[in-house]
Design a protein around this motif. Sequence first.
Motif, mmCIF file in Angstrom:
data_model
loop_
_atom_site.group_PDB
_atom_site.id
_atom_site.type_symbol
_atom_site.label_atom_id
_atom_site.label_comp_id
_atom_site.label_asym_id
_atom_site.label_seq_id
_atom_site.Cartn_x
_atom_site.Cartn_y
_atom_site.Cartn_z
ATOM 1 N N LEU A 49 -26.139 1.079 -36.186
ATOM 2 C CA LEU A 49 -26.915 0.313 -37.171
ATOM 3 C C LEU A 49 -26.124 0.057 -38.447
ATOM 4 O O LEU A 49 -26.324 -0.972 -39.103
ATOM 5 N N GLN A 51 -23.121 -0.755 -38.547
ATOM 6 C CA GLN A 51 -22.175 -1.839 -38.264
ATOM 7 C C GLN A 51 -22.833 -3.220 -38.295
ATOM 8 O O GLN A 51 -22.171 -4.219 -38.059
ATOM 9 N N ILE A 52 -24.139 -3.249 -38.561
ATOM 10 C CA ILE A 52 -24.862 -4.523 -38.554
ATOM 11 C C ILE A 52 -25.358 -4.807 -39.968
ATOM 12 O O ILE A 52 -26.431 -4.345 -40.367
ATOM 13 N N ALA A 56 -25.494 -10.754 -40.499
ATOM 14 C CA ALA A 56 -24.665 -10.761 -39.283
ATOM 15 C C ALA A 56 -25.283 -11.711 -38.255
ATOM 16 O O ALA A 56 -26.493 -11.949 -38.243
ATOM 17 N N GLN A 58 -26.309 -13.151 -34.360
ATOM 18 C CA GLN A 58 -26.856 -12.564 -33.138
ATOM 19 C C GLN A 58 -25.743 -12.106 -32.207
ATOM 20 O O GLN A 58 -25.872 -11.075 -31.548
ATOM 21 N N GLN A 60 -22.827 -10.902 -33.060
ATOM 22 C CA GLN A 60 -22.327 -9.618 -33.553
ATOM 23 C C GLN A 60 -23.263 -8.484 -33.146
ATOM 24 O O GLN A 60 -22.809 -7.413 -32.750
ATOM 25 N N VAL A 61 -24.555 -8.727 -33.231
ATOM 26 C CA VAL A 61 -25.542 -7.714 -32.855
ATOM 27 C C VAL A 61 -25.410 -7.382 -31.371
ATOM 28 O O VAL A 61 -25.414 -6.212 -30.981
ATOM 29 N N VAL A 64 -22.375 -5.141 -30.760
ATOM 30 C CA VAL A 64 -22.555 -3.761 -31.216
ATOM 31 C C VAL A 64 -23.642 -3.032 -30.433
ATOM 32 O O VAL A 64 -23.462 -1.902 -29.980
ATOM 33 N N ILE A 105 -34.486 -5.663 -34.739
ATOM 34 C CA ILE A 105 -33.541 -6.440 -35.536
ATOM 35 C C ILE A 105 -34.122 -7.839 -35.665
ATOM 36 O O ILE A 105 -34.282 -8.562 -34.685
ATOM 37 N N GLN A 112 -29.353 -15.282 -37.949
ATOM 38 C CA GLN A 112 -28.632 -14.261 -38.701
ATOM 39 C C GLN A 112 -29.603 -13.141 -39.051
ATOM 40 O O GLN A 112 -30.780 -13.393 -39.310
ATOM 41 N N VAL A 113 -29.101 -11.907 -39.087
ATOM 42 C CA VAL A 113 -29.935 -10.739 -39.353
ATOM 43 C C VAL A 113 -30.546 -10.845 -40.748
ATOM 44 O O VAL A 113 -29.843 -11.055 -41.727
ATOM 45 N N LEU A 116 -33.488 -4.988 -40.653
ATOM 46 C CA LEU A 116 -33.404 -3.981 -39.592
ATOM 47 C C LEU A 116 -34.550 -3.005 -39.761
ATOM 48 O O LEU A 116 -34.939 -2.683 -40.898
#
Length: 157
Positions: A49, A51-52, A56, A58, A60-61, A64, A105, A112-113, A116
């Motif tokens: 978590l 690393q996100i 970020a 989708q 990238q999620v 990871v 997420i 994009q995030v 979380l």
Amino acid sequence: MIKSGLTGFARSFGWRGLRSAAAAALLCAVVSGCGEQFQKGYILPPGALEQIPIGASQDQVLIVMGTPSTVATLNGEVFYYISQRTERPIMFMNDKIVDQRVIAIYFDRNRQVRRLANYGLKDGRIFDFISRTTPTSGQEINYVAPLFKALNIGQGN
């Protein structure tokens, strides 16, 4: 004539006492040595978590975290990663739920995030361990609550 050690022991305590001691030792070994823990569903990698970051993508999620357990659309997409940890203190007994988590997420319309969440149960209520809040009524809780109910099916809790 030399007597066997077992025969001397059996005479001093009696066969009944020897059988009782053996049964007690066997029972202690079974009770203490057979506890098991089980991880069901998603296993969160250590530090994943962190690393996100917010913003970020989708992709990238997915790199990871891997493939989500389920996906929903809630003002954008939401990836849910569902897990449950149970233990069985004694062989042949039912599993007892020790912990259950739903990692959520949330993505904006640009994929994009935006947020979380790490939902778990605290004092019997759904609790977000990241924001340290209890979600209240609304779309968010309407999606998360059934996931916790589904995890409890057949668990005796």
